[in-house]
Every structure is written in structure tokens, then in C-alpha cells.
Design a protein around this motif. Structure first.
Motif, short mmCIF file in Angstrom:
data_model
loop_
_atom_site.label_atom_id
_atom_site.label_comp_id
_atom_site.label_asym_id
_atom_site.label_seq_id
_atom_site.Cartn_x
_atom_site.Cartn_y
_atom_site.Cartn_z
N GLN A 260 34.21 46.16 -17.48
CA GLN A 260 34.49 47.55 -17.18
C GLN A 260 33.26 48.20 -16.57
OE1 GLN A 260 36.02 49.06 -21.03
NE2 GLN A 260 37.79 49.74 -19.87
N LYS A 261 33.51 49.27 -15.82
CA LYS A 261 32.38 49.97 -15.21
C LYS A 261 31.74 50.94 -16.19
CE LYS A 261 35.19 53.65 -13.08
NZ LYS A 261 34.63 54.80 -13.79
N VAL A 262 30.48 51.23 -15.96
CA VAL A 262 29.78 52.27 -16.71
C VAL A 262 30.32 53.62 -16.23
CG1 VAL A 262 27.53 53.28 -17.23
CG2 VAL A 262 27.75 50.82 -16.95
N CYS A 263 30.48 54.56 -17.13
CA CYS A 263 31.15 55.83 -16.83
C CYS A 263 30.61 56.54 -15.59
CB CYS A 263 31.06 56.76 -18.04
SG CYS A 263 31.99 56.19 -19.47
N ARG A 264 29.31 56.58 -15.44
CA ARG A 264 28.73 57.36 -14.34
C ARG A 264 28.80 56.62 -12.99
NH1 ARG A 264 24.14 55.65 -17.28
NH2 ARG A 264 22.79 54.22 -16.12
N GLU A 265 29.18 55.36 -12.99
CA GLU A 265 29.25 54.58 -11.76
C GLU A 265 30.66 54.64 -11.15
OE1 GLU A 265 26.63 53.31 -10.40
OE2 GLU A 265 25.27 53.67 -12.08
N GLU A 266 30.73 54.48 -9.84
CA GLU A 266 32.02 54.53 -9.16
C GLU A 266 32.76 53.21 -9.25
OE1 GLU A 266 31.67 55.87 -5.17
OE2 GLU A 266 30.78 57.81 -5.70
N PHE A 267 32.03 52.10 -9.26
CA PHE A 267 32.69 50.79 -9.31
C PHE A 267 31.70 49.76 -9.84
CE2 PHE A 267 30.57 51.09 -5.24
CZ PHE A 267 30.01 49.83 -5.05
N VAL A 268 32.24 48.58 -10.16
CA VAL A 268 31.43 47.46 -10.61
C VAL A 268 31.22 46.50 -9.43
CG1 VAL A 268 31.20 45.56 -12.24
CG2 VAL A 268 32.39 47.63 -12.92
N ASP A 269 29.98 46.13 -9.20
CA ASP A 269 29.65 45.13 -8.18
C ASP A 269 29.74 43.75 -8.84
OD1 ASP A 269 28.73 43.64 -6.09
OD2 ASP A 269 26.68 44.43 -6.13
N ILE A 270 30.79 43.01 -8.49
CA ILE A 270 31.07 41.74 -9.17
C ILE A 270 30.67 40.57 -8.28
CG2 ILE A 270 32.86 40.28 -10.20
CD1 ILE A 270 34.37 42.85 -10.84
N SER A 271 29.83 39.70 -8.82
CA SER A 271 29.36 38.54 -8.06
C SER A 271 30.48 37.52 -7.85
CB SER A 271 28.21 37.86 -8.81
OG SER A 271 27.90 36.61 -8.22
N PRO A 272 30.56 36.93 -6.64
CA PRO A 272 31.55 35.87 -6.40
C PRO A 272 31.30 34.61 -7.22
CG PRO A 272 30.05 36.09 -4.54
CD PRO A 272 29.80 37.26 -5.44
N TYR A 273 30.13 34.53 -7.87
CA TYR A 273 29.84 33.37 -8.72
C TYR A 273 30.78 33.33 -9.93
CZ TYR A 273 25.60 31.95 -6.27
OH TYR A 273 24.70 31.48 -5.34
N LEU A 274 31.50 34.41 -10.17
CA LEU A 274 32.45 34.42 -11.27
C LEU A 274 33.57 33.39 -11.04
CD1 LEU A 274 33.64 37.61 -13.04
CD2 LEU A 274 35.30 35.85 -12.53
N GLN A 275 33.80 33.03 -9.79
CA GLN A 275 34.86 32.07 -9.48
C GLN A 275 34.59 30.69 -10.06
OE1 GLN A 275 34.80 30.56 -5.19
NE2 GLN A 275 33.30 32.24 -5.08
N TYR A 276 33.35 30.43 -10.51
CA TYR A 276 33.02 29.12 -11.05
C TYR A 276 33.26 29.02 -12.56
CZ TYR A 276 30.85 28.73 -6.50
OH TYR A 276 30.64 28.71 -5.15
N LEU A 277 33.80 30.06 -13.17
CA LEU A 277 34.13 30.01 -14.60
C LEU A 277 35.50 29.35 -14.75
CD1 LEU A 277 32.91 33.53 -15.80
CD2 LEU A 277 31.62 31.42 -15.49
N SER A 278 35.51 28.05 -14.63
CA SER A 278 36.75 27.29 -14.52
C SER A 278 37.58 27.26 -15.81
CB SER A 278 36.44 25.85 -14.09
OG SER A 278 35.57 25.24 -15.02
N HIS A 279 36.97 27.65 -16.95
CA HIS A 279 37.71 27.62 -18.21
C HIS A 279 38.37 28.96 -18.55
CE1 HIS A 279 36.44 23.60 -19.42
NE2 HIS A 279 35.21 23.91 -19.03
N LEU A 280 38.20 29.95 -17.69
CA LEU A 280 38.75 31.28 -17.98
C LEU A 280 40.27 31.24 -18.12
CD1 LEU A 280 37.03 34.10 -15.88
CD2 LEU A 280 37.03 33.78 -18.35
N LYS A 281 40.75 31.81 -19.22
CA LYS A 281 42.18 31.95 -19.45
C LYS A 281 42.64 33.40 -19.30
CE LYS A 281 42.70 27.96 -22.52
NZ LYS A 281 43.14 27.51 -23.87
N SER A 282 41.75 34.33 -19.62
CA SER A 282 42.10 35.74 -19.44
C SER A 282 40.92 36.48 -18.81
CB SER A 282 42.49 36.38 -20.77
OG SER A 282 41.39 36.51 -21.63
N LEU A 283 41.24 37.36 -17.88
CA LEU A 283 40.22 38.12 -17.16
C LEU A 283 40.71 39.54 -16.98
CD1 LEU A 283 37.62 38.33 -15.46
CD2 LEU A 283 38.95 37.52 -13.50
N SER A 284 39.87 40.49 -17.37
CA SER A 284 40.22 41.90 -17.20
C SER A 284 39.22 42.59 -16.29
CB SER A 284 40.24 42.60 -18.56
OG SER A 284 40.44 44.00 -18.38
#
Length: 265
Positions: free
Chosen positions: A49-73
């Protein structure tokens, strides 16, 4: 959980957490998810989740390598676009993208073949991509509070998915006439702010496994005789300006809860 740890340097913390091989759940609240996220190789459930005062979260594309993920929010991350690399998370079963100002979903989202739950409520999506029709394991989808969603596209894309059991839908148009094309539903919730009188179609009787039905309408609502043929219906909750019941309404012999609060009968 690392919620509210605003001063924590995630680029240093994530490699350390990654060494704790039995950690399966992680919740983060930050303005940026760094590339070090890829150290969490054993994580199965991740909430961002984003921090309240920020407009959005900058998410790294390296997250795509979490191959065991079953749930993502990604709920409430201020995202305007969903990255295409998301489709590489092949083991995802639950995906929450709601409460973001996104207007489109990636065309390749249908590659998430193991997806069972999809949360898209409170977005600006106008129609569902055709590739969602490939999600044959999808059981539940939430589409409420989406003001400009093309309802017809919903039934065209996911209407024949064999395992879908729960549908949550908001509409500014008439009651969807093709609702009967989703015979596997068990739970159905529809909110509509359409002002003209609406009639529940007889085709609703095709949803033979329907157990829970909640309708909230801003107009006069007429229930068809087909609704009384839902032999497995146990819960019926209706809020509307005025309701017209069918003569055979008493045939709902398995009904356990009936709530007609705020209805002018």
C-alpha cells in the motif's frame, strides 16, 4: 508486517528478510518498492500500500521474480497502470488491484491461469480484456463501484467460466439481461443507480446453484416468476424504491433469510 515503518530503508531490510526462509506473509506500506524485493524468493503472500502523503507507489519490476507468490495486493497504491510483467507470476491465485485509478488491465492478464480471486472494485476500468475468458479457475470477481464499466463486456468475457461462483457488480444501466448465462454462480450482489423501473429476467432461474442474492436498486424493481424457481436460494436481501413480488414467491421453500428493508411493497 512493515506497515507504518516510513523511515525503514527497504533496500537494506528486504535482503535480511529474504534470509528468513519460513516467512510466507509480508505487508508493506511505502512510497517505493526497490529492486531488492527479488530477495523475497519464498514469499507467498504480499500486500503493498502507498504511504498516505504519497500519490502512488513506485513498484520495481523485480517483483516479477517472486515465483512462489500466491496472493498479491496492490490495493490503494495510486496506480494508473498495471505492468505487463504481472502475468509472469504464474502461481498467483489471488490478485487485488482495486481502489486504484486504473482504466485498463493488461491484455495478457489471462496468462494468470491459476487465478481464483480478482478484486477490481473502485477502479476506472471501462471493459474487461478478452483474455480473462482464459481464467478457467476463477471463482470470485469483484466489480462494484466502477462507474463506467461496460456491463455487457462482463458477461461476454467471463459469462461462461466454469468455476465462477461469486460476482459483485455495480451498474448504472438496466439489470444485466444475460445474467442467466452464468449458471455456476452461488453468490450474486448487484447495486444499480438506474432510475427507470427494472425487471429481474426469468433467465435468472438458470442459476440453479444460487444461494445468496443481494440487490440494491434506486428504481422500482419487479421480481419475475423465474426468481421463485431458485430452489437453493437461502438468503435474499433487497433494497429498492418499490418492489413488486411475483405470485409464486412462496415457492422459495429453502429460503432462510428474507430482508426487504426500505422497500415499499
Amino acid at each position: 508486517s512493515l506497515d507504518y515503518c516510513e523511515n525503514l530503508d527497504l533496500s537494506q531490510a528486504l535482503p535480511i528478510i529474504g534470509k528468513l526462509h519460513k516467512i510466507k506473509y509480508l505487508a508493506l506500506k511505502s512510497y517505493k518498492i526497490p529492486k531488492e524485493i527479488h530477495f523475497l524468493k519464498n514469499i507467498e503472500h504480499l500486500s503493498i500500500q502507498k504511504v498516505c502523503r504519497e500519490e502512488f507507489v513506485d513498484i520495481s519490476p523485480y517483483l516479477q521474480y517472486l515465483s512462489h507468490l500466491k496472493s498479491l495486493s496492490f490495493s490503494d497504491c495510486g496506480l494508473k497502470e498495471i505492468p505487463n510483467w504481472l502475468s509472469k507470476l504464474k502461481n498467483l491465485e489471488s490478485l487485488l488491484l482495486g481502489e486504484n485509478p486504473i482504466q485498463n488491465l493488461p491484455a495478457n492478464i489471462g496468462d494468470l491461469k491459476n487465478l481464483k480471486y480478482l478484486y477490481l472494485s473502485k477502479t476506472n476500468i471501462k471493459k474487461l480484456p478478452q483474455s480473462l475468458s482464459k481464467l478457467h479457475h476463477l471463482e470470485e470477481i469483484e466489480l462494484d463501484f466502477i462507474p463506467n464499466l461496460n456491463i455487457q463486456s462482463v458477461f461476454k468475457v467471463i459469462g461462461h467460466l466454469p468455476k465462477i461462483k461469486k460476482l459483485y457488480l455495480s451498474a448504472s444501466t438496466k439489470f444485466p439481461p444475460k445474467i442467466g448465462e452464468m449458471p455456476y454462480l452461488e453468490d450474486l450482489i448487484i447495486d444499480s443507480d438506474y432510475k427507470t423501473k427494472q425487471v429481474i429476467p426469468n433467465s435468472i432461474s438458470n442459476i440453479k446453484n444460487l444461494c445468496f442474492l443481494r440487490l440494491r436498486f434506486a428504481s422500482i424493481l419487479e421480481l419475475s416468476e423465474g426468481l421463485a424457481k431458485l430452489s437453493k436460494l437461502e438468503t435474499l436481501r433487497i433494497e429498492t424504491k418499490k418492489i413488486i413480488l411475483p405470485k409464486n414467491f412462496g415457492e422459495l421453500e429453502n429460503l432462510k433469510e428474507l430482508n426487504l428493508s426500505n422497500c415499499n411493497i
